[in-house]
Scaffold this motif. Structure first.
Motif, PDB file in Angstrom:
ATOM      1  N   VAL A 200     -10.699   6.551  12.467  1.00  0.00           N
ATOM      2  CA  VAL A 200      -9.486   5.791  12.793  1.00  0.00           C
ATOM      3  C   VAL A 200      -8.786   5.327  11.522  1.00  0.00           C
ATOM      4  CG1 VAL A 200      -8.679   3.600  13.782  1.00  0.00           C
ATOM      5  CG2 VAL A 200     -10.223   5.077  15.082  1.00  0.00           C
ATOM      6  N   ILE A 201      -9.535   4.852  10.540  1.00  0.00           N
ATOM      7  CA  ILE A 201      -8.925   4.410   9.283  1.00  0.00           C
ATOM      8  C   ILE A 201      -8.218   5.576   8.596  1.00  0.00           C
ATOM      9  CG2 ILE A 201      -9.425   3.569   6.955  1.00  0.00           C
ATOM     10  CD1 ILE A 201     -11.735   1.949   8.207  1.00  0.00           C
ATOM     11  N   THR A 202      -8.875   6.720   8.531  1.00  0.00           N
ATOM     12  CA  THR A 202      -8.292   7.883   7.863  1.00  0.00           C
ATOM     13  C   THR A 202      -7.036   8.376   8.578  1.00  0.00           C
ATOM     14  OG1 THR A 202     -10.488   8.554   7.094  1.00  0.00           O
ATOM     15  CG2 THR A 202      -8.754  10.227   7.076  1.00  0.00           C
ATOM     16  N   ALA A 203      -7.109   8.488   9.902  1.00  0.00           N
ATOM     17  CA  ALA A 203      -5.946   8.967  10.663  1.00  0.00           C
ATOM     18  C   ALA A 203      -4.769   8.014  10.526  1.00  0.00           C
ATOM     19  CB  ALA A 203      -6.329   9.129  12.135  1.00  0.00           C
ATOM     20  N   THR A 204      -5.025   6.709  10.550  1.00  0.00           N
ATOM     21  CA  THR A 204      -3.951   5.728  10.412  1.00  0.00           C
ATOM     22  C   THR A 204      -3.300   5.830   9.047  1.00  0.00           C
ATOM     23  OG1 THR A 204      -5.091   4.228  11.937  1.00  0.00           O
ATOM     24  CG2 THR A 204      -3.383   3.276  10.537  1.00  0.00           C
ATOM     25  N   ALA A 205      -4.108   5.935   7.993  1.00  0.00           N
ATOM     26  CA  ALA A 205      -3.572   6.016   6.639  1.00  0.00           C
ATOM     27  C   ALA A 205      -2.741   7.284   6.441  1.00  0.00           C
ATOM     28  CB  ALA A 205      -4.710   5.972   5.623  1.00  0.00           C
ATOM     29  N   LEU A 206      -3.239   8.423   6.931  1.00  0.00           N
ATOM     30  CA  LEU A 206      -2.517   9.686   6.740  1.00  0.00           C
ATOM     31  C   LEU A 206      -1.196   9.695   7.515  1.00  0.00           C
ATOM     32  CD1 LEU A 206      -5.463  12.279   6.903  1.00  0.00           C
ATOM     33  CD2 LEU A 206      -4.178  11.519   4.882  1.00  0.00           C
ATOM     34  N   THR A 207      -1.192   9.151   8.722  1.00  0.00           N
ATOM     35  CA  THR A 207       0.035   9.156   9.516  1.00  0.00           C
ATOM     36  C   THR A 207       1.088   8.231   8.912  1.00  0.00           C
ATOM     37  OG1 THR A 207      -1.374   9.485  11.465  1.00  0.00           O
ATOM     38  CG2 THR A 207       0.946   9.004  11.855  1.00  0.00           C
ATOM     39  N   TRP A 208       0.674   7.036   8.470  1.00  0.00           N
ATOM     40  CA  TRP A 208       1.623   6.153   7.795  1.00  0.00           C
ATOM     41  C   TRP A 208       2.158   6.787   6.510  1.00  0.00           C
ATOM     42  CZ3 TRP A 208       4.818   2.581   8.907  1.00  0.00           C
ATOM     43  CH2 TRP A 208       4.573   1.671   9.939  1.00  0.00           C
ATOM     44  N   ALA A 209       1.305   7.488   5.781  1.00  0.00           N
ATOM     45  CA  ALA A 209       1.763   8.156   4.560  1.00  0.00           C
ATOM     46  C   ALA A 209       2.835   9.199   4.881  1.00  0.00           C
ATOM     47  CB  ALA A 209       0.580   8.817   3.851  1.00  0.00           C
ATOM     48  N   ALA A 210       2.644   9.956   5.960  1.00  0.00           N
ATOM     49  CA  ALA A 210       3.639  10.957   6.350  1.00  0.00           C
ATOM     50  C   ALA A 210       4.957  10.299   6.751  1.00  0.00           C
ATOM     51  CB  ALA A 210       3.097  11.801   7.501  1.00  0.00           C
ATOM     52  N   VAL A 211       4.893   9.186   7.480  1.00  0.00           N
ATOM     53  CA  VAL A 211       6.114   8.497   7.916  1.00  0.00           C
ATOM     54  C   VAL A 211       6.875   7.930   6.725  1.00  0.00           C
ATOM     55  CG1 VAL A 211       6.944   6.459   9.168  1.00  0.00           C
ATOM     56  CG2 VAL A 211       5.275   7.974  10.235  1.00  0.00           C
ATOM     57  N   LEU A 212       6.166   7.267   5.832  1.00  0.00           N
ATOM     58  CA  LEU A 212       6.837   6.600   4.715  1.00  0.00           C
ATOM     59  C   LEU A 212       7.309   7.580   3.648  1.00  0.00           C
ATOM     60  CD1 LEU A 212       4.507   3.482   4.342  1.00  0.00           C
ATOM     61  CD2 LEU A 212       6.693   3.658   5.546  1.00  0.00           C
ATOM     62  N   ALA A 213       6.678   8.750   3.576  1.00  0.00           N
ATOM     63  CA  ALA A 213       7.091   9.743   2.579  1.00  0.00           C
ATOM     64  C   ALA A 213       8.182  10.671   3.082  1.00  0.00           C
ATOM     65  CB  ALA A 213       5.875  10.571   2.154  1.00  0.00           C
TER      66      ALA A 213
ATOM     67  N   ALA B 114       8.582  -1.623   1.558  1.00  0.00           N
ATOM     68  CA  ALA B 114       7.853  -2.824   1.976  1.00  0.00           C
ATOM     69  C   ALA B 114       6.601  -2.456   2.768  1.00  0.00           C
ATOM     70  CB  ALA B 114       8.766  -3.720   2.811  1.00  0.00           C
ATOM     71  N   LEU B 115       6.696  -1.441   3.620  1.00  0.00           N
ATOM     72  CA  LEU B 115       5.558  -1.048   4.451  1.00  0.00           C
ATOM     73  C   LEU B 115       4.479  -0.305   3.667  1.00  0.00           C
ATOM     74  CD1 LEU B 115       7.486  -0.102   7.693  1.00  0.00           C
ATOM     75  CD2 LEU B 115       5.790  -1.931   7.470  1.00  0.00           C
ATOM     76  N   CYS B 116       4.783   0.100   2.435  1.00  0.00           N
ATOM     77  CA  CYS B 116       3.738   0.668   1.586  1.00  0.00           C
ATOM     78  C   CYS B 116       2.635  -0.345   1.296  1.00  0.00           C
ATOM     79  CB  CYS B 116       4.332   1.158   0.264  1.00  0.00           C
ATOM     80  SG  CYS B 116       5.253   2.711   0.407  1.00  0.00           S
ATOM     81  N   TRP B 117       2.933  -1.631   1.517  1.00  0.00           N
ATOM     82  CA  TRP B 117       1.923  -2.663   1.343  1.00  0.00           C
ATOM     83  C   TRP B 117       0.703  -2.424   2.230  1.00  0.00           C
ATOM     84  CZ3 TRP B 117       0.482  -6.467  -1.746  1.00  0.00           C
ATOM     85  CH2 TRP B 117      -0.419  -7.410  -1.253  1.00  0.00           C
ATOM     86  N   LEU B 118       0.881  -1.725   3.353  1.00  0.00           N
ATOM     87  CA  LEU B 118      -0.236  -1.464   4.277  1.00  0.00           C
ATOM     88  C   LEU B 118      -1.443  -0.838   3.581  1.00  0.00           C
ATOM     89  CD1 LEU B 118       1.767   0.084   7.262  1.00  0.00           C
ATOM     90  CD2 LEU B 118       0.535  -2.080   7.331  1.00  0.00           C
ATOM     91  N   PHE B 119      -1.186  -0.036   2.552  1.00  0.00           N
ATOM     92  CA  PHE B 119      -2.282   0.703   1.929  1.00  0.00           C
ATOM     93  C   PHE B 119      -3.170  -0.190   1.063  1.00  0.00           C
ATOM     94  CE2 PHE B 119       0.989   3.860   2.832  1.00  0.00           C
ATOM     95  CZ  PHE B 119       0.241   4.771   3.563  1.00  0.00           C
ATOM     96  N   VAL B 120      -2.696  -1.381   0.698  1.00  0.00           N
ATOM     97  CA  VAL B 120      -3.517  -2.288  -0.110  1.00  0.00           C
ATOM     98  C   VAL B 120      -4.690  -2.821   0.711  1.00  0.00           C
ATOM     99  CG1 VAL B 120      -3.537  -4.422  -1.449  1.00  0.00           C
ATOM    100  CG2 VAL B 120      -1.580  -2.858  -1.610  1.00  0.00           C
ATOM    101  N   PRO B 121      -4.456  -3.504   1.855  1.00  0.00           N
ATOM    102  CA  PRO B 121      -5.611  -3.950   2.650  1.00  0.00           C
ATOM    103  C   PRO B 121      -6.423  -2.791   3.230  1.00  0.00           C
ATOM    104  CG  PRO B 121      -3.535  -4.441   3.789  1.00  0.00           C
ATOM    105  CD  PRO B 121      -3.180  -4.014   2.409  1.00  0.00           C
TER     106      PRO B 121
END
Length: 440
Positions: free
Chosen positions: A319-332, A417-424
């Motif tokens: 779940v952590i990996t899928a969430t991170a990869l999907t957010w990366a695709a959206v923000l990029a 601003a939403l790139c902050w998600l990757f810090v926590p």
């Protein structure tokens, strides 16, 4: 029923200094069956009510900014304070549940939820409205742990992971009501009438709990309640924290819960409307998809974890990996405006976050004795809400920093601003990988 060794109920015995605490179990003779499901259903009604109150600000963010004349960072303060109070209350609430029983704590929670929401309905200034959300956060904090404690007394230990997932699932029903009903009511009935109506729902729920709820089956062995038979508050917290399973549960809850939590609690509607140019109706539809996805994954993960608890860590890391990869695709995505299909994918993937976060509470439950189950669950349950606070505040501050005063937030501002998600996400994952070796 699973025969996995970790899911077999163990007798509750006193912890021996220097040794690992025994695995928690349901109360001796926990019957399950129809009476257990009835007790759980009455208690879970309070959690549904709490989720309605908790998520009510998520569909009213833009309205709140207009009503109180505030910007993004001040708007995020509403949700930050509410969630921070929730997190800070987890250990005290766990201690209260262990000492006085979940039914009394649930009744107190309903009163605080209703009073906080009623005050919010009539607030016209930022300060009083902020105080009312803090009261609401206190009431919210008293619900989920209490429901899980009731389930632990009524159901065999092997069924507890499934019941926890079902509790999260019905809670999403409250989120669905907020998204589908309150969002429309705000525009047809206005601020005060909408939030006052939500506050008055507590009257019926209070009556149901007071009259119908039994917190333990007949003949269940009582937990220690006398001054001689119960540990001190300090030792309750200390022993719970020293258990590596409790700390692992906290970081699992932290890392899996906060992305969808922060999105649904506050930033989802503004991001979709201001950042992606969707109408409120379209944004509401996508947020409803998040709720439905959460409900589906709650059922799937509940059945998987009922079959074998060895799936806990693979589920968490997937779940952590899928969430991170999907957010990366959206923000990029070029231009910071991803296509609808990618936004839909993001919301479906984030639908795994809530169910996966309950794995953290299961780690705490499985590695602590019944006498401190409420305290350990409270510590673990702090995790996701600390992550949500960090995200709400970080995104709000970055949005204001990236946007000229008085100007609307742009898609590009939301992206950065939403790139902050990757810090926590990165920090929490590191803590999980560190602690899982100790628990294993």
């Amino acid at each position: 029923m699973s025969t996995d060794p970790e899911t077999v109920a163990a007798p509750t015995v006193a912890a021996v200094p220097g040794q690992r605490a025994p695995v928690a179990s349901a109360a001796p003779g926990a019957p399950g069956g129809g009476a257990a499901w009835f007790a759980w259903a009455v208690a879970a009604t309070v959690y549904v009510l709490a989720v309605i109150h908790r998520t009510s600000l998520g569909v009213a963010g833009i309205d709140a900014a207009d009503r109180f004349g505030i910007g993004a960072s001040a708007l995020s303060t509403f949700a930050v304070l509410q969630v921070l109070v929730y997190a800070a209350m987890q250990i005290p609430v766990g201690l209260l549940v262990d000492r006085y029983g979940p039914k009394r704590v649930l009744l107190g929670g309903i009163l605080l939820l209703s009073l906080g929401q009623l005050a919010f309905a009539f607030s016209t200034a930022f300060g009083p409205a902020l105080a009312s959300r803090a009261v609401l956060g206190c009431g919210d904090a008293m619900t989920f742990i209490s429901v899980l404690r009731i389930a632990a007394r009524w159901f065999p230990a092997a069924q507890n992971p499934m019941v926890a997932q079902l509790t999260g699932l019905v809670g999403m029903g409250g989120n669905l009501l907020t998204t589908a009903v309150l969002a429309q009511t705000l525009h047809s009935q206005g601020w005060t009438a909408s939030f006052a109506t939500v506050a008055l729902l507590g009257v019926a729920v209070f009556a149901a709990v007071a009259l119908l709820l039994r917190e333990a089956p007949p003949g269940a062995a009582p937990l220690p309640s006398t001054a001689e038979g119960r540990p001190s508050l300090r030792s309750q917290v200390r022993d719970s924290w020293r258990e590596p399973g409790t700390r692992l549960g906290l970081w699992v809850h932290f890392t899996t819960a906060f992305p969808a939590g922060a999105f649904g609690l506050l930033w989802g509607m503004p991001y979709l409307v201001e950042g992606q140019g969707l109408s409120r109706a379209e944004a509401g539809g996508l947020l409803t998809l998040l709720v439905f996805a959460n409900m589906v994954f709650a059922l799937l993960l509940g059945r998987l974890l009922l079959r074998t608890v060895r799936a806990r860590m693979p589920v968490t890391l997937t779940v952590i990996t899928a969430t991170a990869l999907t957010w990366a695709a959206v923000l990029a995505w070029p231009g910071a405006t991803p296509p609808t299909w990618l936004l839909v994918t993001l919301l479906v993937v984030m639908g795994t976050n809530g169910p996966a976060s309950l794995v953290g509470l299961d780690y705490a439950r499985a590695n602590n004795p019944a006498t401190r189950l409420g305290t350990a669950t409270g510590i673990a349950n702090m995790g996701g809400f600390l992550g949500i606070v960090t995200t709400l505040l970080g995104v709000g501050l970055l949005l204001d920093a990236l946007t000229p005063a008085g100007a609307a937030h742009t898609a590009d501002a939301y992206r950065w601003a939403l790139c902050w998600l990757f810090v926590p996400l990165a920090f929490g994952t590191g803590m999980i990988l560190h602690l899982r070796r100790k628990v294993a």
